[in-house]
Design a protein around this motif. Sequence first.
Motif, short mmCIF file in Angstrom:
data_model
loop_
_atom_site.label_atom_id
_atom_site.label_comp_id
_atom_site.label_asym_id
_atom_site.label_seq_id
_atom_site.Cartn_x
_atom_site.Cartn_y
_atom_site.Cartn_z
N ALA A 117 -71.41 36.42 94.71
CA ALA A 117 -69.99 36.66 95.60
C ALA A 117 -69.50 35.79 96.58
O ALA A 117 -68.60 35.38 96.67
N VAL A 118 -70.60 34.85 97.00
CA VAL A 118 -70.12 33.45 97.86
C VAL A 118 -69.40 32.69 96.81
O VAL A 118 -68.22 32.32 97.15
N ASN A 119 -69.79 32.34 95.65
CA ASN A 119 -69.25 31.25 94.82
C ASN A 119 -67.87 31.92 94.14
O ASN A 119 -66.87 31.04 94.32
N THR A 120 -67.72 33.05 93.77
CA THR A 120 -66.93 33.63 93.33
C THR A 120 -65.50 33.92 94.11
O THR A 120 -64.35 33.49 93.94
N ILE A 121 -66.06 34.26 95.48
CA ILE A 121 -64.89 34.60 96.34
C ILE A 121 -64.27 33.06 96.76
O ILE A 121 -63.09 32.72 96.95
N GLU A 122 -65.04 31.98 97.01
CA GLU A 122 -64.64 30.66 97.37
C GLU A 122 -63.85 29.93 96.43
O GLU A 122 -62.57 29.59 96.59
N GLN A 123 -64.10 30.14 94.99
CA GLN A 123 -63.10 29.66 93.81
C GLN A 123 -61.97 30.47 93.77
O GLN A 123 -61.05 29.91 93.46
N TYR A 124 -62.11 31.96 93.89
CA TYR A 124 -60.84 32.77 93.65
C TYR A 124 -59.97 32.42 94.83
O TYR A 124 -58.78 32.28 94.54
N LEU A 125 -60.22 32.15 95.98
CA LEU A 125 -59.38 31.91 97.24
C LEU A 125 -58.79 30.53 96.98
O LEU A 125 -57.54 30.18 97.44
N TYR A 126 -59.52 29.71 96.51
CA TYR A 126 -59.23 28.25 96.25
C TYR A 126 -58.16 28.07 95.29
O TYR A 126 -57.06 27.60 95.73
N LEU A 127 -58.20 28.90 94.31
CA LEU A 127 -57.24 28.86 93.25
C LEU A 127 -56.02 29.69 93.36
O LEU A 127 -55.05 29.23 92.91
N TYR A 128 -56.26 30.60 94.12
CA TYR A 128 -55.15 31.77 94.55
C TYR A 128 -54.17 30.81 95.32
O TYR A 128 -52.72 31.21 95.29
N LYS A 129 -54.47 29.95 96.20
CA LYS A 129 -53.63 29.27 97.17
C LYS A 129 -52.94 28.25 96.44
O LYS A 129 -51.78 27.58 97.02
N MET A 130 -53.31 27.77 95.06
CA MET A 130 -52.61 26.64 94.36
C MET A 130 -51.31 26.95 93.90
O MET A 130 -51.05 28.20 93.35
N PRO A 131 -50.21 26.23 94.22
CA PRO A 131 -48.73 26.66 93.60
C PRO A 131 -48.69 26.34 92.23
O PRO A 131 -49.47 25.57 91.90
N GLY A 132 -47.56 26.70 91.72
CA GLY A 132 -47.41 26.59 90.26
C GLY A 132 -48.31 27.06 89.41
O GLY A 132 -48.52 26.44 88.53
N LYS A 133 -48.65 28.33 89.68
CA LYS A 133 -49.84 28.88 88.54
C LYS A 133 -49.06 29.17 87.14
O LYS A 133 -48.14 29.84 87.41
N SER A 134 -49.87 29.04 86.19
CA SER A 134 -48.84 29.71 84.94
C SER A 134 -49.26 31.11 84.70
O SER A 134 -50.25 31.70 85.55
N LYS A 135 -48.85 31.64 83.74
CA LYS A 135 -49.05 33.02 83.54
C LYS A 135 -50.41 33.33 83.22
O LYS A 135 -50.99 34.41 83.60
N GLU A 136 -51.06 32.46 82.16
CA GLU A 136 -52.62 32.54 81.90
C GLU A 136 -53.49 32.52 83.07
O GLU A 136 -54.44 33.21 83.32
N GLU A 137 -53.11 31.59 83.95
CA GLU A 137 -53.91 31.47 85.30
C GLU A 137 -53.79 32.57 86.16
O GLU A 137 -54.87 33.16 86.70
N LYS A 138 -52.65 33.26 86.20
CA LYS A 138 -52.42 34.35 87.12
C LYS A 138 -53.31 35.56 86.43
O LYS A 138 -53.90 36.47 87.33
#
Length: 242
Positions: free
Chosen positions: A138-159
């Motif tokens: 739970a801790v690791n997945t939420i940290e990584q998910y929120l970190y990547l979610y706020k990154m701009p310019g995400k590609s379709k595959e990343e979304k």
Amino acid sequence: MKYNISHWFASMVSIPAAIIAGLASMIAFDIHLVYDMLIAAGGFFAAYFPSQSYSMKSQLREMGITKSEYKYVKTKLGEAREKIRRLRKNYKNVRTLKDAKLIYDINRIVRTIYSSVEDNPKLFFGVQQFFHSNLDSAVNTIEQYLYLYKMPGKSKEEKVKLHETRISLLELKRTLQSNLSAMNRSTYHSLDVEKEVIKLNRKRSGGPLRLDNELDRQKVNMDKKEKEPAKADRGEKNEGRK
């Protein structure tokens, strides 16, 4: 842990013992103050360790676990406490309401399991998977998910990967709910037992009440029968007077 009151109990016993030992040394031996303080300290520790050991054994007996199990659970709770702090810090990185609700629900379940085990360490052995793997996930997945979610310019595959990660978090939430249900299973069993006891007591108390009601009805019928001959006698006497 909230049950860990052995140190307080031992201190409450040891402080008076130290004062008595120090005063006795000052009055009886009349030696240097330093030695009186050393004797007082010796009295403190002489009373502290037996009192602390006795109190700890009483607590462990009440909790139904051994000393080694208690130390193991205490270590795991310390590790979980740090992970829960990390999980709580993730609120500042949330960007959507649905993610905020999801993380709030996960936090609530995690805190409930942690506080329940803290109150009753024996429950730990019914939710070991939570402390060994699920909380880390739970801790690791939420940290990584929120970190990547706020990154701009995400590609379709990343979304798509972020969407799949969120689905994994929903599955993890259901897993945590299963951990909570497993932890409470024995409590629900005890609740069923108490319900059966209440039913049995209700049946037992219902018997005498019905008996009392039956006696009351018999008494009323007897009173009626006694009154009817009395009325008849009065009627016969009135006819005789005429």
